[in-house]
Write an enzyme that holds these catalytic residues in place. Structure first.
Site, PDB file in Angstrom:
ATOM      1  N   TYR A 161       0.852  -1.192   0.000  1.00 35.76           N
ATOM      2  CA  TYR A 161       0.000   0.000   0.000  1.00 35.76           C
ATOM      3  C   TYR A 161       0.882   1.234   0.000  1.00 35.76           C
ATOM      4  O   TYR A 161       1.800   1.362   0.816  1.00 35.76           O
ATOM      5  CB  TYR A 161      -0.896   0.001   1.245  1.00 35.76           C
ATOM      6  CG  TYR A 161      -1.739   1.243   1.396  1.00 35.76           C
ATOM      7  CD1 TYR A 161      -2.824   1.480   0.547  1.00 35.76           C
ATOM      8  CD2 TYR A 161      -1.476   2.169   2.396  1.00 35.76           C
ATOM      9  CE1 TYR A 161      -3.618   2.616   0.694  1.00 35.76           C
ATOM     10  CE2 TYR A 161      -2.266   3.307   2.561  1.00 35.76           C
ATOM     11  CZ  TYR A 161      -3.324   3.522   1.698  1.00 35.76           C
ATOM     12  OH  TYR A 161      -4.105   4.639   1.848  1.00 35.76           O
ATOM     13  N   ASP A 256       9.272   2.578  -0.731  1.00 36.54           N
ATOM     14  CA  ASP A 256       8.317   3.244   0.149  1.00 36.54           C
ATOM     15  C   ASP A 256       8.679   2.863   1.575  1.00 36.54           C
ATOM     16  O   ASP A 256       8.345   1.777   2.045  1.00 36.54           O
ATOM     17  CB  ASP A 256       6.896   2.803  -0.211  1.00 36.54           C
ATOM     18  CG  ASP A 256       5.833   3.408   0.698  1.00 36.54           C
ATOM     19  OD1 ASP A 256       6.199   4.008   1.736  1.00 36.54           O
ATOM     20  OD2 ASP A 256       4.643   3.267   0.381  1.00 36.54           O
ATOM     21  N   LYS A 284       5.797   9.312   8.813  1.00 33.34           N
ATOM     22  CA  LYS A 284       5.645   8.770  10.165  1.00 33.34           C
ATOM     23  C   LYS A 284       6.602   9.397  11.175  1.00 33.34           C
ATOM     24  O   LYS A 284       6.322  10.442  11.748  1.00 33.34           O
ATOM     25  CB  LYS A 284       5.812   7.240  10.144  1.00 33.34           C
ATOM     26  CG  LYS A 284       4.883   6.503   9.198  1.00 33.34           C
ATOM     27  CD  LYS A 284       3.452   6.486   9.654  1.00 33.34           C
ATOM     28  CE  LYS A 284       2.605   5.593   8.767  1.00 33.34           C
ATOM     29  NZ  LYS A 284       1.192   5.620   9.114  1.00 33.34           N
TER      30      LYS A 284
END
Length: 444
Positions: A161, A256, A284
């Protein structure tokens, strides 16, 4: 104590955070004004049943519901609170930065400090640009790779994702997978046709994709450690071979590392596996809990960005001083405390405590550093098809049994758990004991 001062609030002050409305009432109100009652789908508890609880505050390794219930938290805002909730250093940095203004719309010194920190820590990054989310970061990487190569097609992996970008919502993981809609409505078929999906850890499929689309592949994008369909690891040589294929084919390799960046190692998964991508998406941890993202890589590619190059990308709040201050404070604490070795110790302790309850049962436990996942199926779990064998009904029973016992794991089989420096050995011991009881409730 790592991550925060748990004595900051006396009991009477803590109780002042109890909301006059219950989680149920808040959720009913939310459903009237917010689609599904949530601002991100996995929060709705659809995969596990029941209704979400609402949080009034968080501190250290704990979150506190609006009813005043205390839970040991292994979601950690889905990864960024690596020091724990509300750490003193981060709160102080945010308050200090806020006193100077919330946003300027023009360069500020903190964004330069953050860029330098990222370039110093992440092996492959020579230049970096700040954005406001992981989705923005991956979207920008794809556009940049297409602009750099002059090609249109990309290869991604089933179950990975990369945010809710149209061209990347093709057989996605995370919330899209949880709700059984890996191909989102609203994504044009013509755009989706430019995305080639292959199974993770399947080099043969990648080679076949290149052979069938000669000189058309702009990039391969992947989570080097997929963490949005549960958690599984790259097989030996897989990442190295992807690097070699991209070199041979003139394609851009994009990692990613929104989940793994600054969490599994100072330089992310690329440092652990010693494989250097051309571009890296980050997020994050570099926001300390505030909205943030970044993407960076080889200077020759990054210099294609406007204003120096023809690839346009912009953002009013990019490099926001509050987010930069939070992220710099958090990274500084990690470095000062030797945080990554401590997180590995905590991960080892959790795995050691969990193993006795799992042995001899059709369960599979995966961990890398402070990230972990329990699958309700026998191993091996190496890709999305393997992950989907997990018994989601059993996971739901397990989730609610843990929650009833004061331990909060992610409300989806296809998400990971996160440890923080605020978690203690006592937290882990208690959580493992409660998890063992929950497994018995779930039929294991």
């Amino acid at each position: 104590m790592h991550g925060g001062n748990h004595s900051r609030l006396p009991n009477d002050a803590a109780n002042a955070f109890i909301h006059p409305m219950t989680s149920h009432d808040l959720f009913q109100n939310a459903r009237r004004v917010i689609p599904g009652g949530v601002n991100s789908p996995v929060r709705a508890f659809r995969n596990v049943g029941g209704e979400p609880f609402f949080v009034a505050r968080a501190e250290g390794s704990r979150i506190f519901t609006v009813e005043g219930r205390e839970l040991i938290d292994y979601v950690g805002t889905w990864g960024p609170v690596i020091l724990g909730h509300a750490p003193d250093a981060v709160i102080a940095a945010v308050c200090g930065a806020a006193s100077n203004g919330l946003s300027f719309g023009i360069p500020n010194p903190l964004e330069v400090d953050m860029a330098q920190t990222i370039c110093d820590l992440v092996p492959s990054v020579e230049k970096v640009r700040m954005v406001n989310s992981g989705t923005e970061a991956t979207m920008s990487c794809i556009r940049l790779a297409r602009g750099f190569t002059g090609r249109d097609k990309i290869i991604k992996f089933e179950g990975c994702y990369h945010g809710h970008v149209d061209s990347l919502l093709v057989k996605a993981g995370s919330g899209a997978l949880t709700h059984g809609q890996p191909d989102s409505a609203g994504v044009p078929a013509a755009l989706a046709s430019l995305t080639i999906t292959v199974p993770f850890n399947d080099l043969r499929a990648v080679k076949q994709a290149f052979a069938a689309n000669r000189n058309e592949i702009a990039a391969i994008i992947l989570e080097p450690v997929p963490a949005n369909a549960g958690l599984y690891l790259p097989e030996p040589g897989f990442l190295e071979e992807l690097r070699a294929l991209c070199d041979a084919e003139g394609s851009v390799l994009i990692f990613d590392e929104v989940m793994t960046g600054f969490r599994v190692a100072p330089g992310g998964a690329q440092e652990l596996y010693d494989v250097m991508p051309d571009l890296t998406a980050l997020g994050k941890v570099i926001g300390g809990g505030l909205p943030v993202g970044a993407f960076g890589g080889r200077a020759a590619i990054m210099d294609m960005l406007s204003p120096d190059g023809p690839v346009y990308q912009a953002g009013t709040l990019s490099g926001n001083p509050i987010a930069m201050a939070a992220g710099l404070a958090q990274l500084g604490q990690l470095i000062q405390q030797g945080g990554w070795s401590r997180l590995e110790e905590l991960g080892e302790q959790l795995e050691k405590r969990m193993r006795p309850a799992i042995e001899g049962k059709p369960l599979t436990f995966h961990r890398i550093g402070s990230m972990f996942c329990l699958y309700f199926c026998e191993g091996p779990v190496c890709n999305l098809a393997d992950a989907r064998r997990s018994d989601q009904a059993a996971f739901s029973r397990y989730f609610h049994a843990c929650l009833d016992r004061g331990v909060y794991f992610a409300p989806s089989q296809f998400e990971v758990g996160f440890l923080s420096l605020a978690h203690t050995e006592a937290d882990i011991e208690q959580s493992a004991r409660m998890a063992a009881e929950a497994l018995r409730v779930a039929g294991y």
